[in-house]
Design a protein around this motif. Structure first.
Motif, PDB file in Angstrom:
ATOM      1  N   HIS A   1      36.023  41.331  51.444  1.00  0.00           N
ATOM      2  CA  HIS A   1      35.607  40.142  50.704  1.00  0.00           C
ATOM      3  C   HIS A   1      36.835  39.342  50.302  1.00  0.00           C
ATOM      4  O   HIS A   1      37.978  39.783  50.453  1.00  0.00           O
ATOM      5  CB  HIS A   1      34.839  40.545  49.431  1.00  0.00           C
ATOM      6  CG  HIS A   1      35.648  41.413  48.515  1.00  0.00           C
ATOM      7  ND1 HIS A   1      36.574  40.915  47.625  1.00  0.00           N
ATOM      8  CD2 HIS A   1      35.701  42.771  48.378  1.00  0.00           C
ATOM      9  CE1 HIS A   1      37.136  41.907  46.961  1.00  0.00           C
ATOM     10  NE2 HIS A   1      36.628  43.052  47.399  1.00  0.00           N
ATOM     11  N   GLY A   2      36.605  38.162  49.767  1.00  0.00           N
ATOM     12  CA  GLY A   2      37.677  37.372  49.181  1.00  0.00           C
ATOM     13  C   GLY A   2      38.291  36.366  50.133  1.00  0.00           C
ATOM     14  O   GLY A   2      37.965  36.307  51.318  1.00  0.00           O
ATOM     15  N   ARG A   3      39.179  35.551  49.585  1.00  0.00           N
ATOM     16  CA  ARG A   3      39.910  34.540  50.343  1.00  0.00           C
ATOM     17  C   ARG A   3      41.405  34.731  50.122  1.00  0.00           C
ATOM     18  O   ARG A   3      41.821  35.227  49.071  1.00  0.00           O
ATOM     19  CB  ARG A   3      39.476  33.140  49.896  1.00  0.00           C
ATOM     20  CG  ARG A   3      38.015  32.851  50.189  1.00  0.00           C
ATOM     21  CD  ARG A   3      37.653  31.429  49.763  1.00  0.00           C
ATOM     22  NE  ARG A   3      36.251  31.138  50.037  1.00  0.00           N
ATOM     23  CZ  ARG A   3      35.669  29.969  49.777  1.00  0.00           C
ATOM     24  NH1 ARG A   3      36.390  28.983  49.229  1.00  0.00           N
ATOM     25  NH2 ARG A   3      34.406  29.777  50.062  1.00  0.00           N
ATOM     26  N   PRO A   4      42.219  34.327  51.090  1.00  0.00           N
ATOM     27  CA  PRO A   4      43.657  34.571  50.969  1.00  0.00           C
ATOM     28  C   PRO A   4      44.314  33.887  49.778  1.00  0.00           C
ATOM     29  O   PRO A   4      45.346  34.345  49.294  1.00  0.00           O
ATOM     30  CB  PRO A   4      44.218  34.053  52.304  1.00  0.00           C
ATOM     31  CG  PRO A   4      43.165  33.162  52.877  1.00  0.00           C
ATOM     32  CD  PRO A   4      41.868  33.723  52.397  1.00  0.00           C
ATOM     33  N   ARG A   5      43.721  32.805  49.265  1.00  0.00           N
ATOM     34  CA  ARG A   5      44.345  32.119  48.133  1.00  0.00           C
ATOM     35  C   ARG A   5      44.384  33.000  46.886  1.00  0.00           C
ATOM     36  O   ARG A   5      45.196  32.764  45.984  1.00  0.00           O
ATOM     37  CB  ARG A   5      43.614  30.812  47.840  1.00  0.00           C
ATOM     38  CG  ARG A   5      42.201  30.967  47.331  1.00  0.00           C
ATOM     39  CD  ARG A   5      41.500  29.623  47.239  1.00  0.00           C
ATOM     40  NE  ARG A   5      40.142  29.745  46.726  1.00  0.00           N
ATOM     41  CZ  ARG A   5      39.211  28.824  46.889  1.00  0.00           C
ATOM     42  NH1 ARG A   5      39.492  27.715  47.555  1.00  0.00           N
ATOM     43  NH2 ARG A   5      37.994  28.999  46.392  1.00  0.00           N
ATOM     44  N   SER A   6      43.531  34.019  46.832  1.00  0.00           N
ATOM     45  CA  SER A   6      43.570  34.935  45.683  1.00  0.00           C
ATOM     46  C   SER A   6      44.885  35.702  45.632  1.00  0.00           C
ATOM     47  O   SER A   6      45.276  36.207  44.577  1.00  0.00           O
ATOM     48  CB  SER A   6      42.398  35.915  45.738  1.00  0.00           C
ATOM     49  OG  SER A   6      42.501  36.766  46.875  1.00  0.00           O
TER      50      SER A   6
ATOM     51  N   THR B   1      40.046  44.536  39.694  1.00  0.00           N
ATOM     52  CA  THR B   1      40.418  44.209  38.321  1.00  0.00           C
ATOM     53  C   THR B   1      41.773  43.512  38.287  1.00  0.00           C
ATOM     54  O   THR B   1      41.965  42.546  37.539  1.00  0.00           O
ATOM     55  CB  THR B   1      40.451  45.483  37.459  1.00  0.00           C
ATOM     56  OG1 THR B   1      39.158  46.113  37.513  1.00  0.00           O
ATOM     57  CG2 THR B   1      40.797  45.164  36.019  1.00  0.00           C
ATOM     58  N   ILE B   2      42.705  43.996  39.102  1.00  0.00           N
ATOM     59  CA  ILE B   2      44.012  43.346  39.204  1.00  0.00           C
ATOM     60  C   ILE B   2      43.842  41.903  39.672  1.00  0.00           C
ATOM     61  O   ILE B   2      44.429  40.972  39.106  1.00  0.00           O
ATOM     62  CB  ILE B   2      44.929  44.122  40.173  1.00  0.00           C
ATOM     63  CG1 ILE B   2      45.280  45.498  39.595  1.00  0.00           C
ATOM     64  CG2 ILE B   2      46.203  43.329  40.472  1.00  0.00           C
ATOM     65  CD1 ILE B   2      46.009  46.403  40.563  1.00  0.00           C
ATOM     66  N   GLU B   3      43.032  41.715  40.705  1.00  0.00           N
ATOM     67  CA  GLU B   3      42.800  40.376  41.253  1.00  0.00           C
ATOM     68  C   GLU B   3      42.168  39.458  40.208  1.00  0.00           C
ATOM     69  O   GLU B   3      42.523  38.281  40.088  1.00  0.00           O
ATOM     70  CB  GLU B   3      41.907  40.480  42.487  1.00  0.00           C
ATOM     71  CG  GLU B   3      41.675  39.173  43.209  1.00  0.00           C
ATOM     72  CD  GLU B   3      40.796  39.361  44.433  1.00  0.00           C
ATOM     73  OE1 GLU B   3      41.299  39.230  45.552  1.00  0.00           O
ATOM     74  OE2 GLU B   3      39.579  39.652  44.254  1.00  0.00           O
ATOM     75  N   LYS B   4      41.232  39.990  39.438  1.00  0.00           N
ATOM     76  CA  LYS B   4      40.519  39.201  38.442  1.00  0.00           C
ATOM     77  C   LYS B   4      41.448  38.747  37.313  1.00  0.00           C
ATOM     78  O   LYS B   4      41.406  37.594  36.864  1.00  0.00           O
ATOM     79  CB  LYS B   4      39.377  40.037  37.857  1.00  0.00           C
ATOM     80  CG  LYS B   4      38.457  39.281  36.907  1.00  0.00           C
ATOM     81  CD  LYS B   4      37.513  38.378  37.662  1.00  0.00           C
ATOM     82  CE  LYS B   4      36.457  37.780  36.753  1.00  0.00           C
ATOM     83  NZ  LYS B   4      35.552  36.863  37.478  1.00  0.00           N
ATOM     84  N   LEU B   5      42.307  39.652  36.847  1.00  0.00           N
ATOM     85  CA  LEU B   5      43.164  39.349  35.703  1.00  0.00           C
ATOM     86  C   LEU B   5      44.405  38.544  36.080  1.00  0.00           C
ATOM     87  O   LEU B   5      44.954  37.823  35.244  1.00  0.00           O
ATOM     88  CB  LEU B   5      43.610  40.655  35.033  1.00  0.00           C
ATOM     89  CG  LEU B   5      42.524  41.485  34.340  1.00  0.00           C
ATOM     90  CD1 LEU B   5      43.122  42.777  33.808  1.00  0.00           C
ATOM     91  CD2 LEU B   5      41.880  40.695  33.208  1.00  0.00           C
ATOM     92  N   SER B   6      44.837  38.651  37.341  1.00  0.00           N
ATOM     93  CA  SER B   6      46.117  38.068  37.745  1.00  0.00           C
ATOM     94  C   SER B   6      46.185  36.563  37.527  1.00  0.00           C
ATOM     95  O   SER B   6      47.206  36.036  37.071  1.00  0.00           O
ATOM     96  CB  SER B   6      46.409  38.398  39.214  1.00  0.00           C
ATOM     97  OG  SER B   6      46.637  39.768  39.373  1.00  0.00           O
TER      98      SER B   6
END
Length: 505
Positions: A28-33, A169-174
C-alpha cells in the motif's frame, strides 16, 4: 494506541511483519510518504553538530558550507537502494543475501548492520539525554549526572515504543514530526543567520593540510547518509509497480534537504558560538523564550531518528534469530544501546573526540557496503525474489558456494581494508593516509573500489558460484521484464500454497 498485534501494517497496532516477504495484498501507499519518514529522521541535531565539527577542524565558512552539500549527495545513492524494497518486499538485511550469500550475509549484512545501528542509536540516546538535561536546567531543574541515567532510560523507552509499533505508525507520525521540528529549527535559523560572522576567516593552513581537512570533513558529513543502507526497510510495503524514479527522489530529498540545511546552520553558528558544547552555547544567540523550544526540538528530532535506527537494527538482529519476533528484537537492541550510551556519556574520555573517531572508522565499513548494494541493483536490474531470499536451505538460489557469494565477500574485505588504511582520525592514522600527508580518502576510495571489484567479479565469477547463472540455467535477471518477480509463475500463489522451505520468518 492499542498494543494488540494485527496482521499486516496498521498505524497504532504492532506490526506483525518482520524480515519475511510482504505479500502483494498487503502492499500500500505512495512514494511521497517516504519524504516525511526521511525528513523527520534528519531534522536532526547530529547534523547541526556535524556542521560545527567542520569549523572546529579549522575549515573556512564557504568550504564548510560546500561540504554540507557534497557529503549529503550520498542521499541519492540511498534513494536508489530504496527501489529494492518494493521489488523484493523484504527489508535490506534480507536483500543483501543476494550480495553475500546466506552465510556471508550473517557477517556483512546482519553482523555489521547490528553494530552500525547500535552505534547510531547510542549517539542519539547520548544527544537526547544531554539535551534533556539542558532543557530541565533551563526551567530551573538541575539534574546531576548521577540521576541523568533516569533521563537516558526515559528517552530510550520513548523511541522504543514507536519502533515496536513499527512501519505504519512510523509513517503516520513522521509527517507531523518533520513539520513541527522543522518549524522550530527554522525559528532558530533566523537568529543563527542574524548572529553569523560572514567575515569569519580561520587561520591559514598549508595547502596539503587544508586538502586533508576537506577530505576529513567530507567523510564526517557523508557518514550521515551512508549510515542508511537500510532504506528498503521503509519502501518495502509500496506496491511492486511503484515508480522507481519517485522512490529515489522522495527518499533522497527527504534526507538531503534537512541534512544540508541543518548542517549549514551548524556551520553558521560556529562563527558566533563555541561548538564544543553546542546544546548550551546556542543560548547565547537566541532569545530566552526560544531556547527551551530549541532544546525540545533537538529531543524530538533525535528521537525520530532513533526510531528509524532502532526499527532497522531490530530487523538486522531478527535475521540472526528468526524465531524472535521483530518487536522483541527491537527491545533487546534498545536495552543494549542504553547500556553503551551510559559509557559514551560518562565513561568515554572526550565526547566529541570519541564521536569523530568512531564516525570516521564506521564510514570505512559503511561506504563499501552501500556501494556494493547500489551496484548489485544495477547488475540485477532491480529484480529480487523476496520468497527465495527468505530461504536459508541449501536449495536456496542465494546459497551460492557453501553459503557465501565470492564477489561480495572479496569486494567487501578488500575495499574495507583499503578504506581503514586510508582513515585519519585523532586516535589512528592509516599508513596510506600518512603517506598522502594525512589525506583521508576512505569515504571516496572505499565505495569506488567496492563497486568496481564487485561488478567485475559478479560478471566473471557468478557462473561458478550461482547455479542459476550456469550454462543452460534460466537467469531471472535476463528472462523477465523490469519490475516483474523473479519467479512470475509463483507470483500469484498464496504463501501457504508454495513449496515449504526453511524460511527465516
Amino acid at each position: 494506541m492499542s498494543i494488540t498485534a494485527r496482521t499486516g501494517d496498521v498505524a497504532g497496532h504492532i506490526e506483525t511483519r518482520g524480515i519475511d516477504c510482504i505479500p502483494d495484498a498487503e502492499r500500500h501507499g505512495r512514494p511521497r510518504s517516504l519524504f516525511g519518514i526521511w525528513a523527520a529522521a534528519n531534522v536532526l541535531y547530529l547534523n547541526f553538530v556535524f556542521g560545527g565539527i567542520l569549523m572546529l577542524l579549522g575549515l573556512g565558512l564557504w568550504e564548510s558550507l560546500a561540504l554540507c552539500v557534497l557529503g549529503n549527495l550520498w542521499w541519492f545513492v540511498i534513494g536508489w537502494i530504496a527501489v529494492s524494497g518494493p521489488a523484493a518486499g523484504t527489508p535490506s538485511v534480507m536483500i543483501m543475501r543476494a550480495m553475500f550469500g546466506v552465510r556471508g550475509n550473517a557477517l556483512f549484512g546482519s553482523g555489521l548492520g547490528v553494530l552500525i545501528g547500535l552505534f547510531y542509536i547510542v549517539l542519539n540516546l547520548a544527544f537526547t539525554t544531554l539535551a534533556s538535561q539542558a532543557l530541565l536546567a533551563s526551567v530551573g531543574v538541575v539534574v546531576p549526572d548521577s540521576l541523568a541515567v533516569l533521563l537516558l532510560v526515559a528517552v530510550s523507552a520513548l523511541s522504543l515504543i514507536v519502533s515496536v509499533f513499527g512501519h505504519a505508525t512510523i509513517e503516520k507520525l513522521s509527517g507531523y514530526l518533520s513539520v513541527a521540528v522543522g518549524l522550530c529549527f527554522a525559528a532558530v535559523a533566523v537568529f543563527v543567520i542574524g548572529a553569523t560572522d560572514w567575515s569569519y576567516t580561520p587561520e591559514a593552513l598549508p595547502a596539503s593540510e587544508n586538502i586533508a581537512l576537506l577530505l576529513l570533513g567530507f567523510t564526517i558529513v557523508a557518514s550521515g547518509p551512508l549510515s542508511w543502507g537500510t532504506s528498503a526497510d521503509y519502501s518495502r510495503y509500496l506496491p511492486r509497480a511503484t515508480s522507481r524514479g519517485a522512490i529515489v527522489l522522495w527518499t533522497a530529498f527527504g534526507g538531503f534537504v534537512p541534512s544540508v540545511l541543518i548542517s549549514a546552520m551548524g556551520v553558521l553558528a560556529a562563527t558566533a558560538i563555541d561548538m564544543t558544547d553546542p546544546q548550551t552555547a546556542i543560548a547565547e544567540i537566541i532569545p530566552a523564550w526560544l531556547y527551551p523550544v530549541s532544546l525540545l526540538a533537538i529531543i524530538v528530532g533525535t528521537l525520530a531518528n532513533n526510531v528509524l535506527c532502532s526499527y532497522s537494527t531490530g530487523l538486522y538482529a531478527q535475521a540472526f534469530v528468526p524465531r524472535i519476533r521483530r518487536a522483541v528484537s527491537v527491545v533487546i537492541v534498545g536495552v543494549v544501546a542504553a547500556v553503551l550510551a551510559c559509557y559514551l556519556l560518562w565513561g568515554a574520555p572526550r565526547f566529541l573526540d570519541t564521536l569523530s573517531y568512531a564516525i570516521e572508522i564506521a564510514v570505512a565499513v559503511m561506504g563499501p557496503l552501500v556501494a556494493i548494494y547500489a551496484i548489485d541493483i544495477v547488475l540485477r536490474r532491480g529484480r529480487y525474489d523476496g520468497v527465495a531470499l527468505n530461504d536459508t536451505s541449501r536449495r536456496s538460489p542465494f546459497w551460492y558456494t557453501g553459503g557465501w557469494f565470492a564477489p561480495g565477500t572479496i569486494a567487501m574485505v578488500l575495499a574495507t581494508t583499503v578504506a581503514v588504511l586510508m582513515v585519519n582520525t585523532t586516535l589512528y592514522t592509516g599508513p596510506i593516509s600518512a603517506a598522502l600527508g594525512g589525506a583521508d580518502l576512505s569515504s571516496i576510495a572505499g565505495p569506488a573500489l567496492a563497486a568496481s571489484v564487485y561488478a567485475l567479479l559478479w560478471r566473471t565469477m557468478r557462473p561458478y558460484s550461482d547455479p542459476a547463472a550456469r550454462p543452460g540455467a534460466a537467469d531471472p535477471a535476463a528472462a523477465f521484464s523490469p519490475g516483474a518477480p523473479a519467479h512470475p509463475e509463483r507470483h500469484n500463489e498464496s504463501i501457504a500454497d508454495r513449496e515449504p522451505v526453511r524460511s527465516t520468518r
